[in-house]
Design an enzyme around this catalytic site. Structure first.
Site, PDB file in Angstrom:
ATOM      1  N   TYR A   1       0.819  -1.224   0.000  1.00 51.67           N
ATOM      2  CA  TYR A   1       0.000   0.000   0.000  1.00 51.67           C
ATOM      3  C   TYR A   1       0.849   1.268   0.000  1.00 51.67           C
ATOM      4  O   TYR A   1       0.361   2.325   0.421  1.00 51.67           O
ATOM      5  CB  TYR A   1      -0.941  -0.015   1.202  1.00 51.67           C
TER       6      TYR A   1
ATOM      7  N   PHE B   1      -5.108   7.560   6.492  1.00 45.11           N
ATOM      8  CA  PHE B   1      -5.553   6.231   6.927  1.00 45.11           C
ATOM      9  C   PHE B   1      -4.474   5.150   6.766  1.00 45.11           C
ATOM     10  O   PHE B   1      -4.709   3.981   7.066  1.00 45.11           O
ATOM     11  CB  PHE B   1      -6.832   5.820   6.186  1.00 45.11           C
TER      12      PHE B   1
ATOM     13  N   ARG C   1     -14.044  -4.805 -10.574  1.00 44.21           N
ATOM     14  CA  ARG C   1     -14.436  -3.634  -9.778  1.00 44.21           C
ATOM     15  C   ARG C   1     -15.963  -3.501  -9.706  1.00 44.21           C
ATOM     16  O   ARG C   1     -16.515  -3.091  -8.693  1.00 44.21           O
ATOM     17  CB  ARG C   1     -13.778  -2.370 -10.322  1.00 44.21           C
TER      18      ARG C   1
ATOM     19  N   THR D   1     -15.465   1.406  -2.981  1.00 46.31           N
ATOM     20  CA  THR D   1     -14.564   1.231  -1.824  1.00 46.31           C
ATOM     21  C   THR D   1     -15.333   1.328  -0.507  1.00 46.31           C
ATOM     22  O   THR D   1     -15.117   0.538   0.410  1.00 46.31           O
ATOM     23  CB  THR D   1     -13.467   2.333  -1.850  1.00 46.31           C
TER      24      THR D   1
ATOM     25  N   ARG E   1     -18.772  -5.965  -1.602  1.00 44.88           N
ATOM     26  CA  ARG E   1     -18.610  -5.048  -0.466  1.00 44.88           C
ATOM     27  C   ARG E   1     -19.937  -4.707   0.188  1.00 44.88           C
ATOM     28  O   ARG E   1     -20.023  -4.565   1.415  1.00 44.88           O
ATOM     29  CB  ARG E   1     -17.859  -3.795  -0.920  1.00 44.88           C
TER      30      ARG E   1
ATOM     31  N   ASN F   1     -13.131  -3.337   4.214  1.00 44.40           N
ATOM     32  CA  ASN F   1     -14.056  -3.435   3.082  1.00 44.40           C
ATOM     33  C   ASN F   1     -13.979  -4.762   2.324  1.00 44.40           C
ATOM     34  O   ASN F   1     -14.215  -4.824   1.130  1.00 44.40           O
ATOM     35  CB  ASN F   1     -13.893  -2.226   2.149  1.00 44.40           C
TER      36      ASN F   1
ATOM     37  N   HIS G   1      -9.811  -6.445  -1.758  1.00 43.00           N
ATOM     38  CA  HIS G   1      -9.029  -5.497  -2.548  1.00 43.00           C
ATOM     39  C   HIS G   1      -9.147  -5.884  -4.018  1.00 43.00           C
ATOM     40  O   HIS G   1      -9.312  -7.061  -4.336  1.00 43.00           O
ATOM     41  CB  HIS G   1      -7.552  -5.546  -2.140  1.00 43.00           C
TER      42      HIS G   1
ATOM     43  N   GLU H   1       0.585  -5.997  -9.103  1.00 43.13           N
ATOM     44  CA  GLU H   1       0.098  -6.543  -7.827  1.00 43.13           C
ATOM     45  C   GLU H   1       0.063  -8.076  -7.831  1.00 43.13           C
ATOM     46  O   GLU H   1       0.355  -8.694  -6.806  1.00 43.13           O
ATOM     47  CB  GLU H   1      -1.290  -5.972  -7.518  1.00 43.13           C
TER      48      GLU H   1
END
Ligand code: CMP
Length: 138
Positions: free
Chosen positions: A49, A57, A85, A91, A102, A112, A115, A126
């Site tokens: 991250y 955050f 997505r 999110t 979610r 949430n 990812h 990733e």
């Protein structure tokens, strides 16, 4: 074909809903290339991250992501980034559409449930963060 990285986060693993989430991903037509449960180290969570390191955050996010095991899943599909997505929703679960992962399983904007990669380029990066090419089937 595009790749995206799914992480089933500690909140969802604690709720024991990882099976439901994986089934939704499969039903949406994604191919699972690799899957592994792990307990992220602080160094891994910080590095993964790092793009958010200036955000207020960030510290809490790293703490949360290392608070229990996660399931990392390398996914492949045509149009994988956008389709995944859409499947997981916004999110913030309060803003997520009905029926999305979610909306169904997330606690709040931090916890949430899952990812997902946000671009084709980040999908490759990733997936490569957690899996070597030799570990990916198909
Ligand atoms: P994810 O898709 O994994 O990408 C970055 C993560 O940061 C996000 O999901 C949330 O877990 C967390 N996040 C994003 N925005 C906020 C926020 N406003 N407050 C707390 N956590 C956030």
């Amino acid at each position: 074909m595009e790749r995206t990285l799914c992480i089933i986060k500690p909140d969802a693993v604690r709720k024991k809903v990882q099976g439901h989430i994986i089934q939704k991903i499969l039903d949406a037509g994604f191919q699972i290339l690799g899957m592994k449960m792990r307990h992220l180290t602080e160094a891994q969570a910080k590095a993964f991250y790092s793009i958010h390191k200036e955000k207020p955050f960030y510290k809490d996010l790293v703490e949360f992501m290392t608070s229990g095991p996660v399931v990392t899943i390398a996914l492949q599909k045509e149009n994988a980034i956008a389709d995944y997505r859409k499947l997981i929703g916004a999110t913030d679960p309060a803003k997520a559409d009905e029926g999305t992962v979610r909306k169904l399983y997330a606690n709040n904007v931090q916890e949430n449930a899952v990812h997902g990669s946000d671009s084709i380029e980040n999908g490759k990066i990733e997936v490569g963060f957690f899996f070597s090419e030799a570990e990916l089937a198909g």
